[in-house]
Write a protein that holds these residues in place. Structure first.
Motif, mmCIF file in Angstrom:
data_model
loop_
_atom_site.group_PDB
_atom_site.id
_atom_site.type_symbol
_atom_site.label_atom_id
_atom_site.label_comp_id
_atom_site.label_asym_id
_atom_site.label_seq_id
_atom_site.Cartn_x
_atom_site.Cartn_y
_atom_site.Cartn_z
ATOM 1 N N ALA A 65 40.588 40.867 39.027
ATOM 2 C CA ALA A 65 40.624 39.310 38.259
ATOM 3 C C ALA A 65 39.451 39.142 37.591
ATOM 4 C CB ALA A 65 40.554 38.378 39.752
ATOM 5 N N TRP A 69 39.469 37.743 33.786
ATOM 6 C CA TRP A 69 39.347 36.328 33.765
ATOM 7 C C TRP A 69 38.949 36.048 32.430
ATOM 8 C CZ3 TRP A 69 39.501 33.414 37.960
ATOM 9 C CH2 TRP A 69 38.963 32.025 38.073
ATOM 10 N N LEU A 78 46.544 36.697 36.540
ATOM 11 C CA LEU A 78 45.738 37.185 37.809
ATOM 12 C C LEU A 78 46.516 37.332 38.780
ATOM 13 C CD1 LEU A 78 42.822 34.525 37.061
ATOM 14 C CD2 LEU A 78 42.661 36.993 36.593
ATOM 15 N N ALA A 82 46.697 40.779 40.945
ATOM 16 C CA ALA A 82 46.448 40.800 42.483
ATOM 17 C C ALA A 82 47.293 41.368 43.317
ATOM 18 C CB ALA A 82 46.037 39.355 42.999
#
Length: 238
Positions: A65, A69, A78, A82
């Motif tokens: 992440a 970012w 994101l 994940a």
């Protein structure tokens, strides 16, 4: 939990889990510190970095992440990254849940919230030689959760003062932990083929496809080779 164990037996099992996790806890500190510092470098506050570790609690996906970012953050990208990183938890939780018979009802599901690669591996190692108890799992998993969050906070506070702490090389602890865990499951050439297939697929996908698809590619390649090996063994005459 309802297992008929005495308090002293539960205490002994908890201590055994904590002892098994102790070497990994030492390695957890620099990893959490690096994550906290990286999060600060990406513009998160110490509170936000700490909340991410408290609520997400998945080192691999947290680092991914941070790699993705941006400002403003793309929540869909994101979240999808994940998901790809943490799909392995479906297999890990299914494997452990079948061995935690003394966790009843909702407790078994709650235990999976603190499941990590490290606590999963320690639990599997335990199940190879003895009965895996809930007390052992808690002793192995809960300290990892607590120390990960404390080290994240420490890294966030230090990173806000010292800047980029990754130059210290502390992030090497991350692959070192996984190498140790992998060696615990080593079964010779069969394991080597699985690791080679997984690493090759991950590296190739990383070079050719943007995003976190290399993680899924490596996992699928490893599973395919492992399944193929199991089929060959099943077809061999007894």
């Amino acid at each position: 939990w309802e297992d008929g164990m005495s308090v002293s037996e539960k205490r002994a099992e908890f201590t055994a889990g904590l002892s098994a996790a102790a070497p990994l806890l030492v390695a957890m500190v620099p990893i959490g510190v690096v994550f906290g510092a990286v999060a600060i470098g990406k513009g998160l506050s110490p509170l936000e970095a700490s909340l991410m570790s408290l609520l997400v609690f998945a080192g691999g996906s947290q680092f991914v992440a941070m790699d993705l970012w941006t400002h403003p953050a793309s929540w869909s990208a994101l979240g999808f990254a994940a998901l790809l990183v943490n799909l392995r938890h479906v297999l890990m939780s299914a494997s452990i849940a079948g061995k935690l018979d003394d966790f009843t009802g909702w407790r078994k599901y709650a235990a999976m919230l603190v499941l990590t690669d490290e606590s999963w591996a320690l639990s599997e190692f335990r199940a190879m030689t003895a009965n895996l108890t809930a007390a052992f799992f808690i002793g192995a998993a809960l300290p990892i959760y607590l120390l990960w969050n404390l080290s994240t906070l420490a890294g966030a506070l230090l990173g806000s003062v010292m800047g980029d702490m990754s130059i210290l090389g502390l992030d090497f602890a991350f692959p070192a932990v996984f190498i140790v865990l992998l060696m615990g499951f080593w079964k010779g050439r069969e394991t080597g083929f699985v690791l080679l297939a997984s690493a090759s697929a991950a590296c190739l996908t990383y070079a050719l496809v943007p995003g976190a698809w290399y993680i899924a590619a490596g996992a699928l390649a490893g599973l395919a080779v492992a399944a193929f090996g199991d089929e060959e063994q099943a077809e061999q005459p007894a």
